[in-house]
Write a protein that holds these residues in place. Structure first.
Motif, PDB file in Angstrom:
ATOM      1  N   ILE A   2       0.767  -1.093   0.153  1.00 46.27           N
ATOM      2  CA  ILE A   2      -0.037   0.037  -0.018  1.00 46.27           C
ATOM      3  C   ILE A   2       0.896   1.382  -0.014  1.00 46.27           C
ATOM      4  O   ILE A   2       1.820   1.415   0.774  1.00 46.27           O
ATOM      5  N   TYR A   3       0.656   2.213  -0.981  1.00 51.74           N
ATOM      6  CA  TYR A   3       1.551   3.330  -1.086  1.00 51.74           C
ATOM      7  C   TYR A   3       1.572   4.092   0.175  1.00 51.74           C
ATOM      8  O   TYR A   3       0.515   4.741   0.716  1.00 51.74           O
ATOM      9  N   ARG A   4       2.781   4.294   0.826  1.00 54.31           N
ATOM     10  CA  ARG A   4       3.016   5.217   2.005  1.00 54.31           C
ATOM     11  C   ARG A   4       4.295   5.964   1.832  1.00 54.31           C
ATOM     12  O   ARG A   4       4.954   6.420   2.772  1.00 54.31           O
ATOM     13  N   GLY A   5       4.606   6.334   0.812  1.00 50.93           N
ATOM     14  CA  GLY A   5       5.533   7.375   0.163  1.00 50.93           C
ATOM     15  C   GLY A   5       6.595   6.535  -0.366  1.00 50.93           C
ATOM     16  O   GLY A   5       6.754   5.210  -0.348  1.00 50.93           O
ATOM     17  N   CYS A   6       7.835   7.370  -0.783  1.00 50.96           N
ATOM     18  CA  CYS A   6       8.772   6.563  -1.438  1.00 50.96           C
ATOM     19  C   CYS A   6       9.867   5.838  -0.842  1.00 50.96           C
ATOM     20  O   CYS A   6      10.281   4.863  -1.186  1.00 50.96           O
ATOM     21  N   LEU A  57       8.222  -7.590 -10.312  1.00 48.24           N
ATOM     22  CA  LEU A  57       6.816  -7.128 -10.055  1.00 48.24           C
ATOM     23  C   LEU A  57       6.762  -6.272  -8.670  1.00 48.24           C
ATOM     24  O   LEU A  57       7.244  -6.783  -7.659  1.00 48.24           O
ATOM     25  N   LEU A  58       6.570  -5.128  -8.748  1.00 45.30           N
ATOM     26  CA  LEU A  58       6.278  -4.323  -7.545  1.00 45.30           C
ATOM     27  C   LEU A  58       4.798  -3.734  -7.566  1.00 45.30           C
ATOM     28  O   LEU A  58       4.908  -2.575  -8.415  1.00 45.30           O
ATOM     29  N   ILE A  59       3.897  -4.229  -6.961  1.00 49.47           N
ATOM     30  CA  ILE A  59       2.449  -3.814  -6.996  1.00 49.47           C
ATOM     31  C   ILE A  59       2.359  -2.722  -5.869  1.00 49.47           C
ATOM     32  O   ILE A  59       2.608  -2.953  -4.978  1.00 49.47           O
ATOM     33  N   VAL A  60       1.790  -1.465  -6.296  1.00 49.09           N
ATOM     34  CA  VAL A  60       1.584  -0.565  -5.593  1.00 49.09           C
ATOM     35  C   VAL A  60       0.068  -0.239  -5.403  1.00 49.09           C
ATOM     36  O   VAL A  60      -0.516   0.156  -6.552  1.00 49.09           O
ATOM     37  N   TYR A  61      -0.604  -0.279  -4.226  1.00 49.11           N
ATOM     38  CA  TYR A  61      -1.725  -0.034  -4.052  1.00 49.11           C
ATOM     39  C   TYR A  61      -2.154   1.571  -3.631  1.00 49.11           C
ATOM     40  O   TYR A  61      -1.543   1.881  -2.631  1.00 49.11           O
ATOM     41  N   VAL A  88       3.942  -0.106 -20.509  1.00 42.03           N
ATOM     42  CA  VAL A  88       2.869  -0.123 -21.027  1.00 42.03           C
ATOM     43  C   VAL A  88       1.542   0.237 -20.538  1.00 42.03           C
ATOM     44  O   VAL A  88       0.553   0.634 -20.978  1.00 42.03           O
ATOM     45  N   LEU A  89       1.563  -0.102 -19.103  1.00 41.20           N
ATOM     46  CA  LEU A  89       0.296   0.157 -18.254  1.00 41.20           C
ATOM     47  C   LEU A  89       0.265   1.652 -17.780  1.00 41.20           C
ATOM     48  O   LEU A  89       1.324   2.227 -17.295  1.00 41.20           O
ATOM     49  N   LYS A  90      -0.797   2.248 -17.805  1.00 42.19           N
ATOM     50  CA  LYS A  90      -0.961   3.589 -17.088  1.00 42.19           C
ATOM     51  C   LYS A  90      -0.450   3.463 -15.668  1.00 42.19           C
ATOM     52  O   LYS A  90      -0.586   2.724 -14.832  1.00 42.19           O
ATOM     53  N   TRP A  91       0.210   4.789 -15.310  1.00 43.96           N
ATOM     54  CA  TRP A  91       0.601   5.026 -13.921  1.00 43.96           C
ATOM     55  C   TRP A  91       1.643   3.909 -13.499  1.00 43.96           C
ATOM     56  O   TRP A  91       1.843   3.412 -12.207  1.00 43.96           O
ATOM     57  N   SER A  92       2.458   3.362 -14.337  1.00 49.76           N
ATOM     58  CA  SER A  92       3.624   2.462 -14.037  1.00 49.76           C
ATOM     59  C   SER A  92       4.596   2.739 -14.940  1.00 49.76           C
ATOM     60  O   SER A  92       4.821   3.163 -15.939  1.00 49.76           O
ATOM     61  N   GLY A 148       9.191  -4.101 -12.937  1.00 47.86           N
ATOM     62  CA  GLY A 148       8.002  -3.449 -13.258  1.00 47.86           C
ATOM     63  C   GLY A 148       7.192  -2.685 -11.889  1.00 47.86           C
ATOM     64  O   GLY A 148       6.764  -3.550 -11.181  1.00 47.86           O
ATOM     65  N   HIS A 149       7.144  -1.186 -11.876  1.00 49.50           N
ATOM     66  CA  HIS A 149       6.445  -0.723 -10.843  1.00 49.50           C
ATOM     67  C   HIS A 149       4.910  -0.603 -11.354  1.00 49.50           C
ATOM     68  O   HIS A 149       4.662   0.289 -11.942  1.00 49.50           O
ATOM     69  N   ILE A 150       3.970  -1.199 -10.646  1.00 47.92           N
ATOM     70  CA  ILE A 150       2.676  -1.221 -11.435  1.00 47.92           C
ATOM     71  C   ILE A 150       1.666  -0.776 -10.055  1.00 47.92           C
ATOM     72  O   ILE A 150       1.290  -1.213  -9.202  1.00 47.92           O
ATOM     73  N   SER A 151       1.091   0.458 -10.604  1.00 49.62           N
ATOM     74  CA  SER A 151       0.379   1.293  -9.703  1.00 49.62           C
ATOM     75  C   SER A 151      -1.174   1.038  -9.831  1.00 49.62           C
ATOM     76  O   SER A 151      -1.567   1.083 -11.070  1.00 49.62           O
ATOM     77  N   CYS A 152      -2.115   0.626  -8.869  1.00 46.77           N
ATOM     78  CA  CYS A 152      -3.453   0.469  -8.806  1.00 46.77           C
ATOM     79  C   CYS A 152      -4.183   1.577  -8.170  1.00 46.77           C
ATOM     80  O   CYS A 152      -3.783   1.987  -6.930  1.00 46.77           O
ATOM     81  N   ASN A 153      -5.162   2.130  -8.803  1.00 47.41           N
ATOM     82  CA  ASN A 153      -5.868   3.196  -8.328  1.00 47.41           C
ATOM     83  C   ASN A 153      -7.133   2.967  -7.441  1.00 47.41           C
ATOM     84  O   ASN A 153      -7.937   2.683  -7.978  1.00 47.41           O
ATOM     85  N   LEU A 154      -6.788   2.800  -6.061  1.00 45.61           N
ATOM     86  CA  LEU A 154      -7.934   2.301  -5.035  1.00 45.61           C
ATOM     87  C   LEU A 154      -8.219   3.602  -4.327  1.00 45.61           C
ATOM     88  O   LEU A 154      -9.056   3.171  -3.369  1.00 45.61           O
ATOM     89  N   TYR A 155      -8.194   4.829  -4.857  1.00 45.53           N
ATOM     90  CA  TYR A 155      -8.850   6.005  -3.982  1.00 45.53           C
ATOM     91  C   TYR A 155     -10.180   5.913  -4.068  1.00 45.53           C
ATOM     92  O   TYR A 155     -10.878   5.726  -5.137  1.00 45.53           O
TER      93      TYR A 155
END
Length: 210
Positions: free
Chosen positions: A110-114, A137-141, A174-178, A194-201
């Motif tokens: 879960i994203y909590r800063g750099c 893969l680094l999945i970022v919620y 190729v994926l958005k926000w990644s 690959g740093h893969i961000s998921c928009n869960l806001y």
């Protein structure tokens, strides 16, 4: 064409129509072709998580990763959550129908800063990865507002600090926000992540809507 060859061709065509992602994974004859095929599956999993984000607001990292693993699962991809790979990596993904077998490791945060993101990168590359796997893969919620700006700042931070022996600047995914980074690894090779961000806001009042 013999009857057996005709039957095999019909089977391949049926798979192509019903499960093109599976066929692309199965027939990938290079790492780049495999990554191209995997990205199609990955993109669908990210979209599934985002479409159901209201239902996942109470989940922690482990719960979110369970939902993500379920969305990522298709025939030909064996996905295990928190198995042992020099420690308990969040996702262990095996394309077991490929020759040679292709393995991916994934760490999820879960994203909590750099700094927290960089810690996940350190775990993935420094503890779990042997060097035999394909792109990590680094999945970022991301549960905070304005994911586009957060990812832009994260990418700029990494390009300035070059954490965990990052080689050069990040590149587009190729994926958005990644995005992608390459890192010198103890195995002696340069490994991609690959740093893969998921928009869960979710807007504060959205959870109350029917």
């Amino acid at each position: 064409m013999s009857k057996n060859e005709d039957s095999a061709a019909a089977l391949v065509e049926r798979i192509r129509l019903k499960a093109p992602e599976y066929l692309d994974l199965l027939t990938a004859d290079s790492d780049s072709n495999f990554e191209h095929a995997f990205n199609a599956v990955l993109g669908k999993a990210v979209s599934s998580l985002e479409r159901n984000k209201k239902n996942y607001q109470l989940l922690d990292e482990v719960g979110l990763t369970g939902a993500f693993a379920a969305a990522l699962s298709i025939p030909g991809l064996a996905i295990t959550q928190e198995p042992h790979s020099n420690g308990h990596v969040d996702l262990y993904i095996v394309a077991d129908h490929c020759v040679p077998e292709r393995i991916k490791l994934g760490e999820a945060k879960i994203y909590r800063g750099c700094a927290y993101h960089t810690e996940g990168l350190k775990q993935l590359l420094g503890r779990y990865t042997t060097g035999r796997e394909t792109r990590g893969l680094l999945i970022v919620y991301v549960r905070q507002k304005n994911i586009a700006d957060l990812v832009k700042k994260l990418r700029a931070h990494m390009d300035a600090d070059h954490p965990y022996s990052q080689q050069g600047a990040s590149t587009d995914h190729v994926l958005k926000w990644s995005f992608l980074t390459a890192h010198a690894h103890s195995c002696g090779e340069s490994l991609e992540v690959g740093h893969i961000s998921c928009n869960l806001y979710v807007e504060p009042d959205a959870t109350k809507a029917s």
